[in-house]
Design an enzyme around this catalytic site. Sequence first.
Site, short mmCIF file in Angstrom:
data_model
loop_
_atom_site.label_atom_id
_atom_site.label_comp_id
_atom_site.label_asym_id
_atom_site.label_seq_id
_atom_site.Cartn_x
_atom_site.Cartn_y
_atom_site.Cartn_z
N ASN A 1 -8.41 25.23 9.88
CA ASN A 1 -9.77 25.05 9.38
C ASN A 1 -10.59 26.30 9.68
O ASN A 1 -10.21 27.05 10.58
CB ASN A 1 -10.41 23.80 10.03
CG ASN A 1 -11.60 23.29 9.24
OD1 ASN A 1 -12.59 23.99 9.10
ND2 ASN A 1 -11.48 22.08 8.70
N HIS B 1 -6.24 9.96 -3.14
CA HIS B 1 -7.51 9.59 -3.76
C HIS B 1 -7.45 9.67 -5.28
O HIS B 1 -8.49 9.65 -5.94
CB HIS B 1 -8.63 10.53 -3.27
CG HIS B 1 -8.95 10.33 -1.81
ND1 HIS B 1 -9.54 11.32 -1.06
CD2 HIS B 1 -8.74 9.29 -0.97
CE1 HIS B 1 -9.70 10.88 0.18
NE2 HIS B 1 -9.23 9.65 0.26
C1 BV8 Z 1 -11.64 2.64 2.24
C2 BV8 Z 1 -12.15 10.84 -4.67
C3 BV8 Z 1 -11.47 0.32 2.66
C4 BV8 Z 1 -13.41 10.83 -5.44
C5 BV8 Z 1 -12.82 10.74 -2.32
C6 BV8 Z 1 -14.59 4.00 8.91
C7 BV8 Z 1 -15.69 4.65 9.46
C8 BV8 Z 1 -16.72 5.10 8.64
C9 BV8 Z 1 -16.66 4.92 7.25
C10 BV8 Z 1 -15.58 4.28 6.72
C11 BV8 Z 1 -14.54 3.83 7.54
N1 BV8 Z 1 -13.60 3.25 6.73
C12 BV8 Z 1 -14.00 3.32 5.45
C13 BV8 Z 1 -15.22 3.93 5.40
C14 BV8 Z 1 -16.00 4.17 4.20
C15 BV8 Z 1 -15.60 5.46 3.48
C16 BV8 Z 1 -15.82 6.68 4.33
O1 BV8 Z 1 -14.91 7.19 4.96
N2 BV8 Z 1 -17.05 7.17 4.33
C17 BV8 Z 1 -17.36 8.41 5.01
C18 BV8 Z 1 -18.31 9.23 4.15
C19 BV8 Z 1 -17.92 8.11 6.37
N3 BV8 Z 1 -14.21 5.42 3.08
C20 BV8 Z 1 -13.87 4.78 1.95
O2 BV8 Z 1 -14.67 4.17 1.28
C21 BV8 Z 1 -12.40 4.82 1.55
N4 BV8 Z 1 -11.98 3.48 1.25
O3 BV8 Z 1 -11.65 2.93 3.39
O4 BV8 Z 1 -11.27 1.39 1.76
C22 BV8 Z 1 -12.90 -0.13 2.44
C23 BV8 Z 1 -13.19 -0.84 1.28
C24 BV8 Z 1 -14.51 -1.29 1.10
C25 BV8 Z 1 -15.51 -0.99 2.04
C26 BV8 Z 1 -15.21 -0.22 3.18
C27 BV8 Z 1 -13.89 0.22 3.38
C28 BV8 Z 1 -12.19 5.64 0.29
C29 BV8 Z 1 -12.54 7.09 0.55
C30 BV8 Z 1 -12.14 7.92 -0.68
C31 BV8 Z 1 -13.36 8.59 -1.27
N5 BV8 Z 1 -12.95 9.43 -2.38
N6 BV8 Z 1 -12.40 11.47 -3.35
C32 BV8 Z 1 -13.76 12.21 -5.92
O5 BV8 Z 1 -13.23 13.22 -5.42
O6 BV8 Z 1 -14.61 12.27 -6.83
S1 BV8 Z 1 -13.09 11.49 -0.85
C33 BV8 Z 1 -13.64 13.09 -1.06
O7 BV8 Z 1 -13.90 13.56 0.26
C34 BV8 Z 1 -12.64 14.08 -1.61
O8 BV8 Z 1 -11.40 13.54 -1.95
C35 BV8 Z 1 -12.46 15.05 -0.44
O9 BV8 Z 1 -11.22 15.63 -0.37
C36 BV8 Z 1 -12.68 14.12 0.66
C37 BV8 Z 1 -12.79 14.54 2.05
O10 BV8 Z 1 -13.58 15.68 2.11
P1 BV8 Z 1 -12.82 17.01 2.59
O11 BV8 Z 1 -11.59 17.17 1.77
O12 BV8 Z 1 -12.66 16.96 4.05
O13 BV8 Z 1 -13.83 18.12 2.14
P2 BV8 Z 1 -15.12 18.62 2.93
O14 BV8 Z 1 -15.91 19.42 1.98
O15 BV8 Z 1 -15.73 17.48 3.67
O16 BV8 Z 1 -14.50 19.60 4.05
C38 BV8 Z 1 -13.85 20.79 3.67
C39 BV8 Z 1 -13.27 21.34 4.95
O17 BV8 Z 1 -12.50 22.48 4.63
C40 BV8 Z 1 -14.33 21.78 5.95
O18 BV8 Z 1 -13.94 21.34 7.25
C41 BV8 Z 1 -14.27 23.32 5.88
O19 BV8 Z 1 -14.53 23.90 7.16
C42 BV8 Z 1 -12.85 23.55 5.51
N7 BV8 Z 1 -12.60 24.77 4.74
C43 BV8 Z 1 -13.35 25.29 3.73
N8 BV8 Z 1 -12.74 26.40 3.26
C44 BV8 Z 1 -11.58 26.58 3.99
C45 BV8 Z 1 -11.50 25.53 4.92
N9 BV8 Z 1 -10.48 25.44 5.82
C46 BV8 Z 1 -9.52 26.38 5.76
N10 BV8 Z 1 -9.52 27.41 4.88
C47 BV8 Z 1 -10.53 27.54 3.98
N11 BV8 Z 1 -10.52 28.56 3.11
#
Ligand code: BV8
Length: 273
Positions: A246, A114
């Site tokens: 996780n 990303h």
């Molecule tokens: C794309 C950069 C083609 C920016 C980020 C299919 C289905 C549904 C939606 C889509 C799909 N395909 C595409 C989409 C759309 C979209 C998407 O996925 N939307 C989601 C919200 C449903 N995807 C995209 O747009 C991607 N592009 O597919 O291109 C396209 C083109 C045009 C139109 C459509 C498709 C691009 C996605 C990239 C987005 N950019 N980051 C920035 O950071 O400013 S993503 C962002 O979320 C961060 O990078 C982050 O890393 C990432 C994922 O989140 P997580 O890392 O999982 O973090 P989160 O807080 O959610 O979870 C933390 C986890 O850690 C938890 O589970 C927690 O329990 C755990 N945890 C916490 N502490 C600990 C721990 N585990 C262990 N130990 C600990 N101590």
Amino acid sequence: MTSFQAALSTAKIIVILTGAGVSAASGIPTFRAAGGYWRTYESTSLATPQAFRKNPSRVWEFYHYRRDLVSQKQPNRAHFALAEFEKLRPNVHLITQNVDGLHAAAGSEPIEMHGSLFHVRCTSCGDEFEDRTNPICDSLAGKGAPDPDARDADIPLDLLPRHELCQRPVALTSSETGEKICIGGLLRPAVVWFNESLDPPVMNEIRVLLNRCDLLLVVGTSGIVYPAAGFASIVKSNGGKVAEFNLDPSEGADFDFVGPCEDLLPLALGVNV
Ligand code: BV8
Ligand code: ZN
């Protein structure tokens, strides 16, 4: 643990996918913890090209806040355990969704799928480069406070981060003198925003790795964001195994390590950090 370590010892190609949870112990808020808000905005609503087009000043305050926060943080035991494991074992490939640069700071060479908070891209000439200056421009000094009642700085376009060595400067009206000026293109964070495609060469490299991978470790990600959220099913469809690290239990993983990854990873990988 023993069955995982048996799989670890026989695996030929190990891929590790990390998310925000791997940086939690370094004091970096995860994307969705506490609702994932900055001021009154959901982080995911600011990480989009639409938000940047509509209000580049607010999006730059959001990224300045994150650049400033991350610049004061260090990698934690999870980052060091992965870096140590990569040194000990050939054919380990680290892919991170994180943009905080902490894997590289711990000695890893991750695929930053990303992008990075500390890389910028010119919206006029397309030039992309690293820029770790903090603040990245004078107008952002002291700005970016995350509190819900903090007010937008409303920085004028010509005072936002601009590309000094721009090959395609743009004509703007100076917010200070009202004169017509020719100025470098507006810089943006070189990260992949929601609804932006990932770089094709990066996606191709990842696809090749996933098709050859026989053990995937998924560490600290909520598995919501695609395409990363689809990696585990690709590996399983090719007969590979998946281990999840996780805080929450996960269905479908062959090995499920529930707890802080900064504690569980060193044990599971058999590294001392
Ligand atoms: C794309 C950069 C083609 C920016 C980020 C299919 C289905 C549904 C939606 C889509 C799909 N395909 C595409 C989409 C759309 C979209 C998407 O996925 N939307 C989601 C919200 C449903 N995807 C995209 O747009 C991607 N592009 O597919 O291109 C396209 C083109 C045009 C139109 C459509 C498709 C691009 C996605 C990239 C987005 N950019 N980051 C920035 O950071 O400013 S993503 C962002 O979320 C961060 O990078 C982050 O890393 C990432 C994922 O989140 P997580 O890392 O999982 O973090 P989160 O807080 O959610 O979870 C933390 C986890 O850690 C938890 O589970 C927690 O329990 C755990 N945890 C916490 N502490 C600990 C721990 N585990 C262990 N130990 C600990 N101590
Ligand atoms: Zn430029």
